[in-house]
Scaffold this active site. Sequence first.
Site, PDB file in Angstrom:
ATOM      1  N   HIS A 185       0.796  -1.220   0.000  1.00  0.00           N
ATOM      2  CA  HIS A 185       0.000   0.000   0.000  1.00  0.00           C
ATOM      3  C   HIS A 185       0.832   1.275   0.000  1.00  0.00           C
ATOM      4  O   HIS A 185       0.344   2.314  -0.413  1.00  0.00           O
ATOM      5  CB  HIS A 185      -1.063  -0.060   1.098  1.00  0.00           C
ATOM      6  CG  HIS A 185      -2.175  -0.970   0.673  1.00  0.00           C
ATOM      7  ND1 HIS A 185      -2.107  -2.323   0.878  1.00  0.00           N
ATOM      8  CD2 HIS A 185      -3.295  -0.754  -0.049  1.00  0.00           C
ATOM      9  CE1 HIS A 185      -3.183  -2.885   0.326  1.00  0.00           C
ATOM     10  NE2 HIS A 185      -3.907  -1.962  -0.226  1.00  0.00           N
ATOM     11  N   ARG A 292     -10.991   2.464  -2.393  1.00  0.00           N
ATOM     12  CA  ARG A 292     -10.606   1.523  -1.329  1.00  0.00           C
ATOM     13  C   ARG A 292     -11.173   2.071  -0.019  1.00  0.00           C
ATOM     14  O   ARG A 292     -10.479   2.774   0.721  1.00  0.00           O
ATOM     15  CB  ARG A 292      -9.079   1.422  -1.244  1.00  0.00           C
ATOM     16  CG  ARG A 292      -8.434   0.648  -2.387  1.00  0.00           C
ATOM     17  CD  ARG A 292      -6.947   0.483  -2.160  1.00  0.00           C
ATOM     18  NE  ARG A 292      -6.361  -0.523  -2.998  1.00  0.00           N
ATOM     19  CZ  ARG A 292      -5.787  -0.290  -4.189  1.00  0.00           C
ATOM     20  NH1 ARG A 292      -5.723   0.929  -4.657  1.00  0.00           N
ATOM     21  NH2 ARG A 292      -5.269  -1.277  -4.875  1.00  0.00           N
ATOM     22  N   ARG A 328     -15.683   0.064  -3.174  1.00  0.00           N
ATOM     23  CA  ARG A 328     -15.456  -1.290  -2.679  1.00  0.00           C
ATOM     24  C   ARG A 328     -15.782  -1.313  -1.191  1.00  0.00           C
ATOM     25  O   ARG A 328     -15.352  -0.428  -0.446  1.00  0.00           O
ATOM     26  CB  ARG A 328     -13.989  -1.678  -2.881  1.00  0.00           C
ATOM     27  CG  ARG A 328     -13.661  -2.977  -2.174  1.00  0.00           C
ATOM     28  CD  ARG A 328     -12.314  -3.475  -2.547  1.00  0.00           C
ATOM     29  NE  ARG A 328     -11.249  -2.801  -1.828  1.00  0.00           N
ATOM     30  CZ  ARG A 328      -9.956  -3.047  -2.062  1.00  0.00           C
ATOM     31  NH1 ARG A 328      -9.607  -3.886  -2.995  1.00  0.00           N
ATOM     32  NH2 ARG A 328      -9.034  -2.431  -1.363  1.00  0.00           N
ATOM     33  N   GLU A 426     -10.487 -11.587  -7.320  1.00  0.00           N
ATOM     34  CA  GLU A 426      -9.100 -11.573  -6.838  1.00  0.00           C
ATOM     35  C   GLU A 426      -8.699 -12.873  -6.146  1.00  0.00           C
ATOM     36  O   GLU A 426      -7.637 -12.964  -5.552  1.00  0.00           O
ATOM     37  CB  GLU A 426      -8.825 -10.351  -5.958  1.00  0.00           C
ATOM     38  CG  GLU A 426      -9.849 -10.091  -4.881  1.00  0.00           C
ATOM     39  CD  GLU A 426      -9.599  -8.789  -4.122  1.00  0.00           C
ATOM     40  OE1 GLU A 426      -8.585  -8.142  -4.329  1.00  0.00           O
ATOM     41  OE2 GLU A 426     -10.462  -8.454  -3.304  1.00  0.00           O
ATOM     42  N   ASN A 449      -3.528  -7.544  -7.978  1.00  0.00           N
ATOM     43  CA  ASN A 449      -2.516  -7.640  -6.909  1.00  0.00           C
ATOM     44  C   ASN A 449      -2.750  -8.913  -6.093  1.00  0.00           C
ATOM     45  O   ASN A 449      -1.839  -9.700  -5.856  1.00  0.00           O
ATOM     46  CB  ASN A 449      -2.591  -6.430  -5.963  1.00  0.00           C
ATOM     47  CG  ASN A 449      -2.561  -5.111  -6.703  1.00  0.00           C
ATOM     48  OD1 ASN A 449      -2.044  -5.048  -7.807  1.00  0.00           O
ATOM     49  ND2 ASN A 449      -3.116  -4.079  -6.114  1.00  0.00           N
ATOM     50  N   ASP A 450      -4.002  -9.082  -5.672  1.00  0.00           N
ATOM     51  CA  ASP A 450      -4.304 -10.285  -4.894  1.00  0.00           C
ATOM     52  C   ASP A 450      -4.425 -11.515  -5.777  1.00  0.00           C
ATOM     53  O   ASP A 450      -4.041 -12.606  -5.377  1.00  0.00           O
ATOM     54  CB  ASP A 450      -5.591 -10.090  -4.071  1.00  0.00           C
ATOM     55  CG  ASP A 450      -5.304  -9.377  -2.770  1.00  0.00           C
ATOM     56  OD1 ASP A 450      -4.279  -9.710  -2.134  1.00  0.00           O
ATOM     57  OD2 ASP A 450      -6.062  -8.481  -2.394  1.00  0.00           O
ATOM     58  N   ARG A 460       2.330 -10.983  -1.535  1.00  0.00           N
ATOM     59  CA  ARG A 460       2.603  -9.707  -2.202  1.00  0.00           C
ATOM     60  C   ARG A 460       3.402  -8.734  -1.339  1.00  0.00           C
ATOM     61  O   ARG A 460       3.941  -7.751  -1.832  1.00  0.00           O
ATOM     62  CB  ARG A 460       1.290  -9.053  -2.665  1.00  0.00           C
ATOM     63  CG  ARG A 460       0.380  -8.637  -1.539  1.00  0.00           C
ATOM     64  CD  ARG A 460      -0.991  -8.230  -2.044  1.00  0.00           C
ATOM     65  NE  ARG A 460      -1.151  -6.791  -2.129  1.00  0.00           N
ATOM     66  CZ  ARG A 460      -2.322  -6.178  -2.349  1.00  0.00           C
ATOM     67  NH1 ARG A 460      -3.407  -6.892  -2.552  1.00  0.00           N
ATOM     68  NH2 ARG A 460      -2.397  -4.879  -2.399  1.00  0.00           N
ATOM     69  N   CYS A 497      -8.676  -3.370 -11.800  1.00  0.00           N
ATOM     70  CA  CYS A 497      -8.349  -2.266 -10.892  1.00  0.00           C
ATOM     71  C   CYS A 497      -7.085  -2.539 -10.095  1.00  0.00           C
ATOM     72  O   CYS A 497      -6.668  -1.711  -9.300  1.00  0.00           O
ATOM     73  CB  CYS A 497      -9.519  -1.956  -9.968  1.00  0.00           C
ATOM     74  SG  CYS A 497      -9.901  -3.296  -8.839  1.00  0.00           S
TER      75      CYS A 497
HETATM   76  C1  PEP Z   1      -6.009  -5.973  -5.817  1.00  0.00           C
HETATM   77  O1  PEP Z   1      -5.913  -6.907  -5.022  1.00  0.00           O
HETATM   78  O2  PEP Z   1      -5.532  -5.975  -6.974  1.00  0.00           O
HETATM   79  C2  PEP Z   1      -6.739  -4.761  -5.419  1.00  0.00           C
HETATM   80  C3  PEP Z   1      -7.049  -3.825  -6.288  1.00  0.00           C
HETATM   81  O3  PEP Z   1      -7.037  -4.620  -4.097  1.00  0.00           O
HETATM   82  P1  PEP Z   1      -5.956  -4.236  -2.959  1.00  0.00           P
HETATM   83  O4  PEP Z   1      -4.665  -3.882  -3.651  1.00  0.00           O
HETATM   84  O5  PEP Z   1      -6.519  -3.104  -2.199  1.00  0.00           O
HETATM   85  O6  PEP Z   1      -5.881  -5.497  -2.172  1.00  0.00           O
HETATM   86 MG    MG Z   2      -7.108  -6.935  -3.215  1.00  0.00          MG
END
Ligand code: PEP
Ligand code: MG
Length: 537
Positions: A185, A292, A328, A426, A449-450, A460, A497
């Site tokens: 983050h 978020r 979200r 995800e 990302n997830d 990650r 996203c």
């Molecule tokens: C993701 O997981 O790609 C996502 C957009 O959510 P976050 O990065 O907040 O987990």
């Molecule tokens: Mg995520």
Amino acid sequence: MKQGLGLPVFPGVAIGPAVVYRKAQRTIPVACGDPAVEQKKFDSARETAREQLTALYNKAAQELGEDKAAIIEVQMLMLDDLDYLEAVTAAIQDGAAAAQAALDCGEEFAQVFAALDDEYMKARSADIRDISQRISDILCGNAGFQLPEGSFLLVAEDLGPSETIQLPRDQIMAFVTRQGSSSSHTAILARTLNIPSLVQSDIALEEAEACKVLAVDGFTGKWYADPDEETMAMLLKKKEEAAADREALEVYRGKESVTKSGRKVLLCANIGCPEDAEAAVAADAEGVGLMRSEFLYLGRDTLPTEDELFEAYKKVGEIMGDRPVVIRTLDIGADKQVSYMGLDKEENPALGLRGLRICLTREEIFRPQMRAIYRASAYGNLSVMFPMVASVWELKAAKELCAKVRAELEAEGVPMKEVPIGIMIETPAAAVLAQELAKEAAFFSVGTNDLTQYTLAVDRQNAKLGDFYDPYHPALMALLGHIAKSANEAGIWAGICGELGADPKLTETFLKMGYTELSMAPGRILGTRRLVCESEV
Ligand code: PEP
Ligand code: MG
């Protein structure tokens, strides 16, 4: 000059003073054995706290206005609350150390406030915790993070989401952390703020503290402490070139994102707080593809109230006007932890009670959020989506809760608009089940990302796994293709996203797969639009 390397997460060059952020050390000293001495320590720390708050009040009143500064005034009044002071004295008489007494009584009073029906008093529980922590920090010799004047490059071992949220965004020129990853983050915030940043850097905190000037090259990942003349000249040239590149993108401002063959894509912004919506508009975003909303829950000591959430969503809706906004629902858990929800410490939080799982098991947390979203729907073009869905039943259960909340608001006569309900894809399970889920969801937004983390079984957040966290992995590409195809066949839209949504190497691939929305850090929108407009797809 000293130099080293990190993993760049946003391009650009920053040169300026370095400020090192160290996590607070909270080791409480033991009581000295004499309550009179402990009481004296407490009284003196209370006076120091008063001085600190007075300085903060003056600064806030000058910069933000007296109404915003009033919150600090409330805390100053609490320093003189007789009940609180008596409780502390009693604890000290019972043998507690001054710092411990301040913390324990603060917590006790905070819980009393939190249980009250009055929204104003509920909100005071955060204040009493805050001043108790301040007094305790003073007694522990912990000065906390002293915010300097002006702009600086922030260097830290690592930064949690609840720490980054409290940072003065307009003063930070770059982040340089020793830990973190490109989808952590801190990296996401750096992209939102358009600032060059490095994670997994080899800079020693002492090195950063000792230098006069720190420079970060977000193109190569290099950092330089007290750069020599030649390096400085090279960096300044790069900085100018980057500014010229940004300028060249301006011709795409206000243009539609359409490929040469006429395929239209919506390029949206990812945001964390209502203020980011202004950055989204300034960046010419065609909507918000991911808010978020858990950022509204971080960096505080109590759950936000329904009204606070409503105001935040309403503000985003109003700022974005007709443009779509996808909110979200709360995605707390994994790396985004809050203490006040009473969630158990988990061995493996990334696979634990997070995202939609919390909402389905803690209705008292989900309901106010959904009420706030529905109430705010009258002020914009809002959609909602759930994070971390793995099964069809989860989506059905969440939709049922939404329907209940909506019916309740209808009965109350609250004006609302239609709010489409979509999901994030995800988890590999959701990707595989895309055809089934598409029957229940109004849209898909892929959290790459997830999805990368769970598909490849690669944390990650783990800085040591860099090369294994491969977002171009064929398994991931196969899932992404399947998700878009399933959505297209079902007649719902699919977007991306996660951080991959802004990856220039994949823009065409995503268009070919059938994605019609890409959501990204605001600063990436014009560059992506150029790629879309130049594409033949
Ligand atoms: C993701 O997981 O790609 C996502 C957009 O959510 P976050 O990065 O907040 O987990
Ligand atoms: Mg995520």
